[in-house]
Design a protein around this motif. Structure first.
Motif, mmCIF file in Angstrom:
data_model
loop_
_atom_site.group_PDB
_atom_site.id
_atom_site.type_symbol
_atom_site.label_atom_id
_atom_site.label_comp_id
_atom_site.label_asym_id
_atom_site.label_seq_id
_atom_site.Cartn_x
_atom_site.Cartn_y
_atom_site.Cartn_z
ATOM 1 N N ALA A 198 10.651 9.171 -6.103
ATOM 2 C CA ALA A 198 11.358 9.931 -5.067
ATOM 3 C C ALA A 198 12.260 9.018 -4.243
ATOM 4 C CB ALA A 198 10.360 10.645 -4.160
ATOM 5 N N VAL A 199 11.887 7.759 -4.127
ATOM 6 C CA VAL A 199 12.654 6.785 -3.358
ATOM 7 C C VAL A 199 13.504 5.917 -4.284
ATOM 8 C CG1 VAL A 199 12.459 4.842 -1.753
ATOM 9 C CG2 VAL A 199 10.861 6.737 -1.587
ATOM 10 N N ASN A 200 13.016 5.683 -5.477
ATOM 11 C CA ASN A 200 13.697 4.837 -6.453
ATOM 12 C C ASN A 200 13.858 5.635 -7.747
ATOM 13 O OD1 ASN A 200 14.603 2.876 -8.195
ATOM 14 N ND2 ASN A 200 12.767 1.610 -8.081
ATOM 15 N N PRO A 201 14.931 6.420 -7.860
ATOM 16 C CA PRO A 201 15.109 7.291 -9.025
ATOM 17 C C PRO A 201 15.180 6.563 -10.371
ATOM 18 C CG PRO A 201 16.690 7.840 -7.299
ATOM 19 C CD PRO A 201 16.002 6.574 -6.883
ATOM 20 N N GLN A 202 15.427 5.258 -10.368
ATOM 21 C CA GLN A 202 15.476 4.508 -11.616
ATOM 22 C C GLN A 202 14.090 4.146 -12.158
ATOM 23 O OE1 GLN A 202 18.330 4.045 -13.415
ATOM 24 N NE2 GLN A 202 18.993 5.475 -11.835
ATOM 25 N N ARG A 203 13.076 4.316 -11.309
ATOM 26 C CA ARG A 203 11.717 3.966 -11.717
ATOM 27 C C ARG A 203 11.277 4.914 -12.833
ATOM 28 N NH1 ARG A 203 9.455 -0.594 -11.139
ATOM 29 N NH2 ARG A 203 9.814 -0.672 -8.894
ATOM 30 N N PHE A 204 10.707 4.381 -13.878
ATOM 31 C CA PHE A 204 10.166 5.132 -15.022
ATOM 32 C C PHE A 204 11.246 5.882 -15.802
ATOM 33 C CE2 PHE A 204 6.641 5.116 -11.824
ATOM 34 C CZ PHE A 204 5.921 4.114 -12.422
ATOM 35 N N ASP A 257 6.289 12.299 -2.339
ATOM 36 C CA ASP A 257 7.600 12.643 -1.811
ATOM 37 C C ASP A 257 8.192 11.470 -1.058
ATOM 38 O OD1 ASP A 257 6.453 12.584 0.736
ATOM 39 O OD2 ASP A 257 6.295 14.744 0.888
ATOM 40 N N ARG A 258 9.356 11.654 -0.508
ATOM 41 C CA ARG A 258 10.063 10.558 0.170
ATOM 42 C C ARG A 258 9.374 10.139 1.469
ATOM 43 N NH1 ARG A 258 14.794 8.903 -1.574
ATOM 44 N NH2 ARG A 258 15.414 8.074 0.444
ATOM 45 N N GLN A 297 0.823 -1.210 0.000
ATOM 46 C CA GLN A 297 0.000 0.000 0.000
ATOM 47 C C GLN A 297 0.857 1.260 0.000
ATOM 48 O OE1 GLN A 297 -3.341 0.885 -0.073
ATOM 49 N NE2 GLN A 297 -3.795 -1.222 -0.653
ATOM 50 N N ASN A 298 2.110 1.129 0.411
ATOM 51 C CA ASN A 298 3.024 2.271 0.451
ATOM 52 C C ASN A 298 3.987 2.180 -0.730
ATOM 53 O OD1 ASN A 298 4.888 4.251 0.927
ATOM 54 N ND2 ASN A 298 5.515 3.500 2.935
ATOM 55 N N PRO A 299 3.775 2.978 -1.781
ATOM 56 C CA PRO A 299 4.635 2.885 -2.961
ATOM 57 C C PRO A 299 6.084 3.317 -2.714
ATOM 58 C CG PRO A 299 2.734 4.303 -3.380
ATOM 59 C CD PRO A 299 2.700 3.918 -1.949
#
Length: 137
Positions: A89-95, A133-134, A69-71
């Protein structure tokens, strides 16, 4: 200042095999999917993306079933393999890789929704995730 590319230019460049310097961003993907849907980027509703993530699919199969539930948190596949957080914001490689984005939308939409996601759904989901955000917005 970085040059801003329009969605049609990004799509054309990606189809022509543009160099990696033009890697995808969440914003460029949202713009491209909005263009495919025939709507202005400004009309993308992040609430639709959040609802798709949290409630899409059947009662026992949702995006959050594996992604949590927490992306911002890591998830796990059905067999226990780690899935990196969905929030850029947590995984800069996403998208950042258009082919990977399409691959996973293809697999996961069919698995969770029993159909392909529409370009509008893809744009809404990415826009919502990119706006997190983070800590907890």
């Amino acid at each position: 200042m970085a040059k801003q590319w329009s969605a049609p230019v990004l799509l054309t460049l990606s189809m022509l095999g543009a160099p990696a310097a033009l890697a995808a961003t969440p914003e460029s993907l949202v713009a491209a999917y909005a263009a495919q849907a025939g709507v202005p980027v400004e009309s993308i509703d992040v609430a639709v993306g959040e609802a798709l993530f949290r409630q899409g699919g059947s009662s026992n199969k949702q995006c959050s079933s594996c992604h949590t539930q927490n992306p911002r948190a890591a998830g796990k596949t059905k067999v226990g393999k780690r899935i990196e957080p969905m929030a850029p914001a947590v995984n800069p490689q996403r998208f950042t890789d258009e082919k990977k984005v399409e691959k996973w939308f293809g697999r996961n939409c069919k698995d969770v929704l029993a159909r392909e996601c529409t370009p509008l759904e893809k744009a809404s989901l990415i826009a919502w995730l990119a706006g997190l955000d983070r800590e907890g917005k």
